[in-house]
Design a protein around this motif. Sequence first.
Motif, PDB file in Angstrom:
ATOM      1  N   SER A  62       2.621   2.556  -2.260  1.00  0.00           N
ATOM      2  CA  SER A  62       2.694   3.317  -3.854  1.00  0.00           C
ATOM      3  C   SER A  62       1.873   2.616  -4.925  1.00  0.00           C
ATOM      4  O   SER A  62       1.224   1.512  -4.433  1.00  0.00           O
ATOM      5  N   LEU A 106       6.629  -7.008  -8.001  1.00  0.00           N
ATOM      6  CA  LEU A 106       7.527  -6.029  -8.694  1.00  0.00           C
ATOM      7  C   LEU A 106       8.078  -7.118  -9.795  1.00  0.00           C
ATOM      8  O   LEU A 106       7.968  -8.282 -10.072  1.00  0.00           O
ATOM      9  N   SER A 113       3.358   3.865 -12.586  1.00  0.00           N
ATOM     10  CA  SER A 113       3.726   3.854 -11.212  1.00  0.00           C
ATOM     11  C   SER A 113       5.299   3.755 -10.913  1.00  0.00           C
ATOM     12  O   SER A 113       6.105   3.391 -11.921  1.00  0.00           O
ATOM     13  N   ALA A 120       0.614  -1.347   0.141  1.00  0.00           N
ATOM     14  CA  ALA A 120       0.035  -0.150   0.175  1.00  0.00           C
ATOM     15  C   ALA A 120       0.784   1.230   0.032  1.00  0.00           C
ATOM     16  O   ALA A 120       0.424   2.265   0.170  1.00  0.00           O
ATOM     17  N   LEU A 142       5.762  -5.095   6.624  1.00  0.00           N
ATOM     18  CA  LEU A 142       5.732  -6.315   6.573  1.00  0.00           C
ATOM     19  C   LEU A 142       6.286  -6.748   5.254  1.00  0.00           C
ATOM     20  O   LEU A 142       6.049  -6.043   3.951  1.00  0.00           O
ATOM     21  N   ALA A 201       0.968  -6.515  -3.347  1.00  0.00           N
ATOM     22  CA  ALA A 201       2.482  -6.430  -3.512  1.00  0.00           C
ATOM     23  C   ALA A 201       3.319  -7.353  -4.508  1.00  0.00           C
ATOM     24  O   ALA A 201       2.820  -8.591  -4.554  1.00  0.00           O
ATOM     25  N   ARG A 231       6.768  -2.490   3.039  1.00  0.00           N
ATOM     26  CA  ARG A 231       7.827  -2.513   3.807  1.00  0.00           C
ATOM     27  C   ARG A 231       8.293  -1.319   4.228  1.00  0.00           C
ATOM     28  O   ARG A 231       9.327  -1.007   5.253  1.00  0.00           O
ATOM     29  N   LEU A 272       0.101  -1.805 -19.214  1.00  0.00           N
ATOM     30  CA  LEU A 272       1.095  -0.633 -19.165  1.00  0.00           C
ATOM     31  C   LEU A 272       0.382   0.371 -18.064  1.00  0.00           C
ATOM     32  O   LEU A 272      -0.436   0.795 -18.498  1.00  0.00           O
ATOM     33  N   SER A 273       0.754   0.627 -16.898  1.00  0.00           N
ATOM     34  CA  SER A 273       0.210   1.561 -15.930  1.00  0.00           C
ATOM     35  C   SER A 273       1.487   2.339 -15.137  1.00  0.00           C
ATOM     36  O   SER A 273       2.465   1.787 -15.188  1.00  0.00           O
ATOM     37  N   PHE A 282      -0.781   1.105  -7.100  1.00  0.00           N
ATOM     38  CA  PHE A 282      -2.101   0.606  -7.064  1.00  0.00           C
ATOM     39  C   PHE A 282      -2.621   0.640  -5.701  1.00  0.00           C
ATOM     40  O   PHE A 282      -3.746   0.868  -5.405  1.00  0.00           O
ATOM     41  N   VAL A 313       6.466  -9.533   2.685  1.00  0.00           N
ATOM     42  CA  VAL A 313       5.361 -10.627   2.296  1.00  0.00           C
ATOM     43  C   VAL A 313       6.296 -11.871   1.989  1.00  0.00           C
ATOM     44  O   VAL A 313       5.885 -12.959   1.998  1.00  0.00           O
ATOM     45  N   ARG A 314       7.495 -11.782   1.732  1.00  0.00           N
ATOM     46  CA  ARG A 314       8.261 -12.953   1.496  1.00  0.00           C
ATOM     47  C   ARG A 314       8.485 -13.993   2.653  1.00  0.00           C
ATOM     48  O   ARG A 314       8.905 -14.960   2.510  1.00  0.00           O
ATOM     49  N   THR A 319       8.723 -13.051  -4.240  1.00  0.00           N
ATOM     50  CA  THR A 319       7.775 -11.658  -3.681  1.00  0.00           C
ATOM     51  C   THR A 319       6.326 -12.023  -4.444  1.00  0.00           C
ATOM     52  O   THR A 319       5.405 -12.150  -3.943  1.00  0.00           O
TER      53      THR A 319
HETATM   54  N1  LIG Z   1       2.608  -0.978 -12.735  1.00  0.00           N
HETATM   55  C1  LIG Z   1       2.206  -1.946 -13.763  1.00  0.00           C
HETATM   56  O1  LIG Z   1       2.383  -1.556 -15.141  1.00  0.00           O
HETATM   57  C2  LIG Z   1       1.681  -3.067 -13.617  1.00  0.00           C
HETATM   58  C3  LIG Z   1       1.556  -3.720 -12.328  1.00  0.00           C
HETATM   59  N2  LIG Z   1       1.109  -4.947 -11.849  1.00  0.00           N
HETATM   60  C4  LIG Z   1       1.239  -5.407 -10.583  1.00  0.00           C
HETATM   61  O2  LIG Z   1       0.496  -4.603  -9.715  1.00  0.00           O
HETATM   62  C5  LIG Z   1       1.030  -4.661  -8.525  1.00  0.00           C
HETATM   63  C6  LIG Z   1       1.332  -3.106  -7.958  1.00  0.00           C
HETATM   64  O3  LIG Z   1       2.027  -2.707  -8.878  1.00  0.00           O
HETATM   65  P1  LIG Z   1       2.329  -0.905  -8.754  1.00  0.00           P
HETATM   66  O4  LIG Z   1       1.345  -0.549  -8.011  1.00  0.00           O
HETATM   67  O5  LIG Z   1       2.172  -0.821 -10.246  1.00  0.00           O
HETATM   68  O6  LIG Z   1       3.864  -0.935  -8.506  1.00  0.00           O
HETATM   69  P2  LIG Z   1       4.483  -0.123  -7.303  1.00  0.00           P
HETATM   70  O7  LIG Z   1       6.106  -0.362  -7.324  1.00  0.00           O
HETATM   71  O8  LIG Z   1       3.991   1.269  -7.397  1.00  0.00           O
HETATM   72  O9  LIG Z   1       3.955  -0.799  -6.042  1.00  0.00           O
HETATM   73  C7  LIG Z   1       4.470  -2.159  -5.570  1.00  0.00           C
HETATM   74  C8  LIG Z   1       4.125  -2.230  -4.163  1.00  0.00           C
HETATM   75  O10 LIG Z   1       4.358  -3.579  -3.762  1.00  0.00           O
HETATM   76  C9  LIG Z   1       5.303  -3.496  -2.277  1.00  0.00           C
HETATM   77  N3  LIG Z   1       6.327  -4.589  -2.346  1.00  0.00           N
HETATM   78  C10 LIG Z   1       7.033  -4.750  -3.167  1.00  0.00           C
HETATM   79  N4  LIG Z   1       7.654  -5.904  -2.518  1.00  0.00           N
HETATM   80  C11 LIG Z   1       7.395  -6.171  -1.373  1.00  0.00           C
HETATM   81  C12 LIG Z   1       7.459  -7.232  -0.381  1.00  0.00           C
HETATM   82  N5  LIG Z   1       8.634  -8.041  -0.714  1.00  0.00           N
HETATM   83  N6  LIG Z   1       6.967  -7.102   0.781  1.00  0.00           N
HETATM   84  C13 LIG Z   1       5.758  -6.336   0.892  1.00  0.00           C
HETATM   85  N7  LIG Z   1       5.662  -5.337  -0.120  1.00  0.00           N
HETATM   86  C14 LIG Z   1       6.242  -5.470  -1.161  1.00  0.00           C
HETATM   87  C15 LIG Z   1       5.990  -2.187  -2.360  1.00  0.00           C
HETATM   88  O11 LIG Z   1       5.930  -1.801  -0.942  1.00  0.00           O
HETATM   89  P3  LIG Z   1       7.529  -1.419  -0.311  1.00  0.00           P
HETATM   90  O12 LIG Z   1       8.571  -1.327  -1.258  1.00  0.00           O
HETATM   91  O13 LIG Z   1       7.162  -0.275   0.668  1.00  0.00           O
HETATM   92  O14 LIG Z   1       7.470  -2.807   0.404  1.00  0.00           O
HETATM   93  C16 LIG Z   1       4.792  -0.997  -3.079  1.00  0.00           C
HETATM   94  O15 LIG Z   1       3.827  -0.879  -2.109  1.00  0.00           O
HETATM   95  C17 LIG Z   1       2.283  -5.615  -8.699  1.00  0.00           C
HETATM   96  O16 LIG Z   1       2.022  -6.908  -8.156  1.00  0.00           O
HETATM   97  C18 LIG Z   1       2.606  -5.383 -10.089  1.00  0.00           C
HETATM   98  O17 LIG Z   1       3.306  -6.626 -10.623  1.00  0.00           O
HETATM   99  C19 LIG Z   1       0.380  -5.360 -12.966  1.00  0.00           C
HETATM  100  C20 LIG Z   1       0.189  -4.923 -14.059  1.00  0.00           C
HETATM  101  C21 LIG Z   1       0.502  -3.845 -14.702  1.00  0.00           C
END
Ligand SMILES: NC(=O)C1=CN([C@@H]2O[C@H](COP(=O)(O)OP(=O)(O)OC[C@H]3O[C@@H](n4cnc5c(N)ncnc54)[C@H](OP(=O)(O)O)[C@@H]3O)[C@@H](O)[C@H]2O)C=CC1
Length: 251
Positions: free
Chosen positions: A12, A88, A186, A10, A57, A86, A34, A183-184, A14, A59-60, A109
């Motif tokens: 950043s 990447l 963020s 949450a 947290l 969550a 995190r 494509l989104s 979506f 999630v891994r 992840t």
């Molecule tokens: N943007 C895009 O084009 C698309 C994205 N997606 C999917 O949507 C989801 C969100 O993406 P989006 O919002 O764009 O990406 P962001 O990089 O903006 O957000 C990713 C979020 O995941 C969290 N995160 C990453 N690794 C961990 C971890 N190990 N434990 C806990 N939290 C974690 C990050 O928080 P923190 O670093 O604080 O832990 C962050 O809040 C992802 O699963 C992505 O694969 C799907 C399709 C398109």
Amino acid sequence: MNKCVLITGATSGFGLATAKKFAKEGWNLILTGRRQERLANLADELSKLTQVHIATLDVRKSDEVISFIDNLPNTFSNIQVLVNNAGLALGTDPSYEAKLSDWHTMIDTNVTGLVNVTHAILPLIVNKEGATIINLASIAANWPYPGSHVYGASKAFVAQFSRNIRADVAGKGVRVTSLEPGLSESEFSLVRFDGDQKKYDNLYKGAHALQPVDIANIIFWVASQPPHININSLEVMPTSQAWNNFYVVKQ
Ligand SMILES: NC(=O)C1=CN([C@@H]2O[C@H](COP(=O)(O)OP(=O)(O)OC[C@H]3O[C@@H](n4cnc5c(N)ncnc54)[C@H](OP(=O)(O)O)[C@@H]3O)[C@@H](O)[C@H]2O)C=CC1
Ligand SMILES: O=CCS(=O)(=O)O
């Protein structure tokens, strides 16, 4: 007791936009990620609208996930919606040049992390009428493109895992959705490009990509369907994207 949504990732993109959307609609929020400072700032902002519980947290780590669920305050025990967000992508190099450590991080992840959270939550929501799990997959789950290798494969896991969980909970009140955006715009792409702002700017230039708020609205819509409706999967792209101009090709 107010309905409650649990959103992973949450801090950043979506997840952040989805937290804001559910807060506006009066839902209690459980927000994880995190980056503690970002969670704390978000909680400050959204607690003017609703009740917010935050948890730092990764999630891994299954032990962190289990302890987080075991220690949820009572006010936040009525989880109605889980947004498994969550995740990447790391890198866009072809598979024969990609880093093995990046592959492991994506699997840990996107696959293990999502499984950890789902496993912890399922016993709390099974038999709860209208409970909903929304899993963030991707168009990369459905369509190959150069440089997608493990990322796309991890999201294909998410899509199939969603269908298989749904098969288990059918008749037990719980809905499961695989949400598959294209494509989104963020931080996702900054993470994927290892912080390279030039590559990021170039990717989105003129693309009119989906915005986090678009995905948040879709997530809320999916969760707001009457309890007898399950959106199995939902693939969404920007109008400007099609099967011939995927992510890497545009760079
Ligand atoms: N943007 C895009 O084009 C698309 C994205 N997606 C999917 O949507 C989801 C969100 O993406 P989006 O919002 O764009 O990406 P962001 O990089 O903006 O957000 C990713 C979020 O995941 C969290 N995160 C990453 N690794 C961990 C971890 N190990 N434990 C806990 N939290 C974690 C990050 O928080 P923190 O670093 O604080 O832990 C962050 O809040 C992802 O699963 C992505 O694969 C799907 C399709 C398109
Ligand atoms: O999941 C992200 C969408 S894309 O980068 O694979 O197009």
